[in-house]
Design an enzyme around this catalytic site. Structure first.
Site, PDB file in Angstrom:
ATOM      1  N   ALA A 169      13.601  -6.436   2.377  1.00 53.60           N
ATOM      2  CA  ALA A 169      15.017  -6.517   2.015  1.00 53.60           C
ATOM      3  C   ALA A 169      15.385  -7.871   1.411  1.00 53.60           C
ATOM      4  O   ALA A 169      16.282  -7.958   0.573  1.00 53.60           O
ATOM      5  CB  ALA A 169      15.889  -6.228   3.232  1.00 53.60           C
ATOM      6  N   THR A 170      14.698  -8.933   1.808  1.00 54.03           N
ATOM      7  CA  THR A 170      14.986 -10.246   1.204  1.00 54.03           C
ATOM      8  C   THR A 170      14.698 -10.206  -0.289  1.00 54.03           C
ATOM      9  O   THR A 170      15.512 -10.651  -1.103  1.00 54.03           O
ATOM     10  CB  THR A 170      14.149 -11.359   1.889  1.00 54.03           C
ATOM     11  OG1 THR A 170      14.630 -11.528   3.222  1.00 54.03           O
ATOM     12  CG2 THR A 170      14.279 -12.682   1.151  1.00 54.03           C
ATOM     13  N   THR A 219       0.724  -4.575  -7.709  1.00 52.39           N
ATOM     14  CA  THR A 219       0.070  -3.369  -7.193  1.00 52.39           C
ATOM     15  C   THR A 219       0.818  -2.844  -5.971  1.00 52.39           C
ATOM     16  O   THR A 219       1.151  -3.605  -5.070  1.00 52.39           O
ATOM     17  CB  THR A 219      -1.385  -3.686  -6.808  1.00 52.39           C
ATOM     18  OG1 THR A 219      -2.082  -4.096  -7.985  1.00 52.39           O
ATOM     19  CG2 THR A 219      -2.074  -2.464  -6.213  1.00 52.39           C
ATOM     20  N   ASN A 263      24.126  -7.811  10.705  1.00 53.98           N
ATOM     21  CA  ASN A 263      22.949  -7.897  11.572  1.00 53.98           C
ATOM     22  C   ASN A 263      23.219  -8.615  12.893  1.00 53.98           C
ATOM     23  O   ASN A 263      22.497  -8.424  13.856  1.00 53.98           O
ATOM     24  CB  ASN A 263      21.797  -8.593  10.837  1.00 53.98           C
ATOM     25  CG  ASN A 263      22.240  -9.866  10.146  1.00 53.98           C
ATOM     26  OD1 ASN A 263      23.143  -9.846   9.315  1.00 53.98           O
ATOM     27  ND2 ASN A 263      21.626 -10.969  10.472  1.00 53.98           N
ATOM     28  N   GLN A 311      20.453  -2.969   7.977  1.00 50.89           N
ATOM     29  CA  GLN A 311      20.721  -2.626   9.379  1.00 50.89           C
ATOM     30  C   GLN A 311      21.327  -1.239   9.548  1.00 50.89           C
ATOM     31  O   GLN A 311      21.491  -0.779  10.669  1.00 50.89           O
ATOM     32  CB  GLN A 311      21.664  -3.660  10.012  1.00 50.89           C
ATOM     33  CG  GLN A 311      21.062  -5.041  10.180  1.00 50.89           C
ATOM     34  CD  GLN A 311      19.987  -5.118  11.245  1.00 50.89           C
ATOM     35  OE1 GLN A 311      19.784  -4.189  12.024  1.00 50.89           O
ATOM     36  NE2 GLN A 311      19.293  -6.232  11.289  1.00 50.89           N
ATOM     37  N   CYS A 329      16.472 -14.915  11.698  1.00 53.87           N
ATOM     38  CA  CYS A 329      16.256 -15.756  10.522  1.00 53.87           C
ATOM     39  C   CYS A 329      16.880 -17.126  10.700  1.00 53.87           C
ATOM     40  O   CYS A 329      16.520 -18.069  10.028  1.00 53.87           O
ATOM     41  CB  CYS A 329      16.851 -15.083   9.296  1.00 53.87           C
ATOM     42  SG  CYS A 329      16.434 -13.351   9.235  1.00 53.87           S
ATOM     43  N   SER A 357      14.928  -1.924   4.051  1.00 54.81           N
ATOM     44  CA  SER A 357      13.762  -2.552   4.665  1.00 54.81           C
ATOM     45  C   SER A 357      12.966  -1.490   5.403  1.00 54.81           C
ATOM     46  O   SER A 357      13.515  -0.461   5.783  1.00 54.81           O
ATOM     47  CB  SER A 357      14.247  -3.627   5.645  1.00 54.81           C
ATOM     48  OG  SER A 357      13.188  -4.058   6.452  1.00 54.81           O
ATOM     49  N   GLY A 358      11.679  -1.740   5.618  1.00 58.44           N
ATOM     50  CA  GLY A 358      10.872  -0.817   6.414  1.00 58.44           C
ATOM     51  C   GLY A 358      10.908  -1.149   7.896  1.00 58.44           C
ATOM     52  O   GLY A 358      11.041  -0.278   8.747  1.00 58.44           O
TER      53      GLY A 358
END
Length: 404
Positions: free
Chosen positions: A75-76, A243, A155, A183, A328, A203-204
């Protein structure tokens, strides 16, 4: 029940065993290990097919066309690509950007960088409950405003912004709207076929997928253009070269598939657990809820315990994995910039704890947490001269402290 108890799901989540099992099939010689950009043999074709399936799974969760999903490293990167990419592409139209003071650092620091490059950024202050005042947002919009970036779920405090209305406001004025949905995806319904959102970051690892993989939604109708920030082989329709990490992409896809299936029941369960936690601690004296329970994500509870130092509280709660502020920024001793933006004083901001619950949180763990918090607060306050003065009716704000 195993200790310590993990209550920091907003920082990261464990990979769901179903996701890990799926990822394992895309790593070794006897699996699908090929490069999806290899067009001349079946190793590449099979990898490409796996990526296509995952892209579809992500698009299905958020009501998008799979061609609108661009894979990134997280996400960043998605926030950086969206904001820098749109700002650079549309700068001939104007150089004004609007965001809020409670955004994630990936948005705020990207905006700071653009300011150094000659863009002008307006940082909106939220109301006391963390929600952006839409009248203030409207007043900040100008003829040269090209981009608004306001997140879906915060968040740290879990408040939910009205992204549908903000999207309408932006679309009516021809302003691009970016949403950081890190989030909220998989926790709150998102339907990009209905929302007037142009760019959205995912994000994952916040939804039981692997770390190091994310995505950016880039709208096709009306078509949104962004300038690539990572150059190379022209992967991802020229927007993000490199890749594709098939095992991570497959993991993210599977995580999003599971989230789509389980979201409704899981969110009701988590809302119940969060309310149970709040009901168990809200009658402690001088306890404040940060954010808004009604307009809040079901899995986040941010609470300040007055007259208790946050760091000592976290040490007292060593059997709980919780945070003060986001991962963070919690490495710094500064109080949370999000809580300060709500107008909170440093003492209260310093005494805040974020509990974030998730898929593997149990009722037993919540009850243990309630008990531990109550005991720890009592013990720490017994040791606190400030608490003693407060109990004696001394107005601590009026005291002139001596500077040694």
């Amino acid at each position: 029940m195993k200790l310590p108890i993990y209550l920091d799901y907003s920082a990261t989540t464990p990979v769901d065993p179903r996701v890990a099992e799926k990822m394992m099939q895309f790593l070794t010689l006897d699996g699908t290990f090929g490069n999806p950009a290899s067009r001349s043999h079946r190793f590449g074709w099979q990898a490409e097919e796996a990526v296509d399936i995952a892209r579809n799974q992500i698009a299905e969760l958020v009501g998008a066309d799979p061609r609108e999903i661009v894979f990134t490293s997280g996400a960043t990167e998605s926030d950086n690509l969206a904001i820098k990419g749109a700002a650079n592409f549309y700068q001939k139209k104007g150089k004004h950007i609007i965001t809020s003071k409670t955004e994630h650092k990936a948005v705020l620091d990207t905006c700071r960088q653009l300011e150094r490059e000659g863009f002008e950024v307006t940082y909106l202050a939220p109301q006391r409950n963390g929600i952006i005042d839409l009248n203030e947002l409207e007043a900040a919009m100008r003829d040269d405003t090209i981009l608004v970036s306001i997140m879906h779920v915060n968040n740290e405090i879990g408040v939910v912004q009205d992204i549908a209305t903000i999207g309408e406001m932006c679309r009516a004025r021809g302003i691009i709207y970016h949403v950081d949905a890190t989030q909220s995806v998989g926790k709150l319904p998102i339907d990009l076929s209905q929302l007037k959102v142009d760019l959205m970051s995912f994000s994952g690892h916040k939804i039981y997928g692997p770390k190091g993989i994310g995505a950016l939604y880039v709208r096709r109708k009306p078509r949104i253009r962004i300038e690539a920030q990572m150059h190379g082989g022209g992967h991802e329709r020229g927007m993000r070269s490199g890749t594709l990490p098939v095992h991570q992409i497959v993991g993210m896809g599977e995580a999003y598939r599971i989230a789509k299936e389980e979201m409704e029941t899981e969110m009701a369960r988590l809302r119940g657990l969060r309310n149970r936690l709040w009901n168990g601690i809200k009658d402690i004296e001088e306890v404040y809820l940060n954010g808004d329970l009604e307009q809040g994500a079901p899995n986040i509870l941010n609470v300040s315990f007055n007259y208790v130092e946050g760091e000592s509280l976290i040490m007292a709660l060593k059997d709980l994995a919780v945070s003060s502020g986001s991962a963070c920024t919690s490495a710094t001793l500064e109080p949370s910039y999000v809580l300060r933006a709500l107008g909170m004083n440093d003492e209260l901001a310093h005494s805040s704890i974020r509990f974030s619950l998730g898929r593997f949180t149990t009722e037993e763990e919540i009850d243990y947490t309630i008990d531990l918090v109550r005991k720890s607060i009592g013990r720490l306050r017994d040791l606190s001269p400030l608490w003693e003065m407060y109990k004696q009716g001394v107005d601590l704000n009026s005291i002139e402290w001596a500077h040694h």
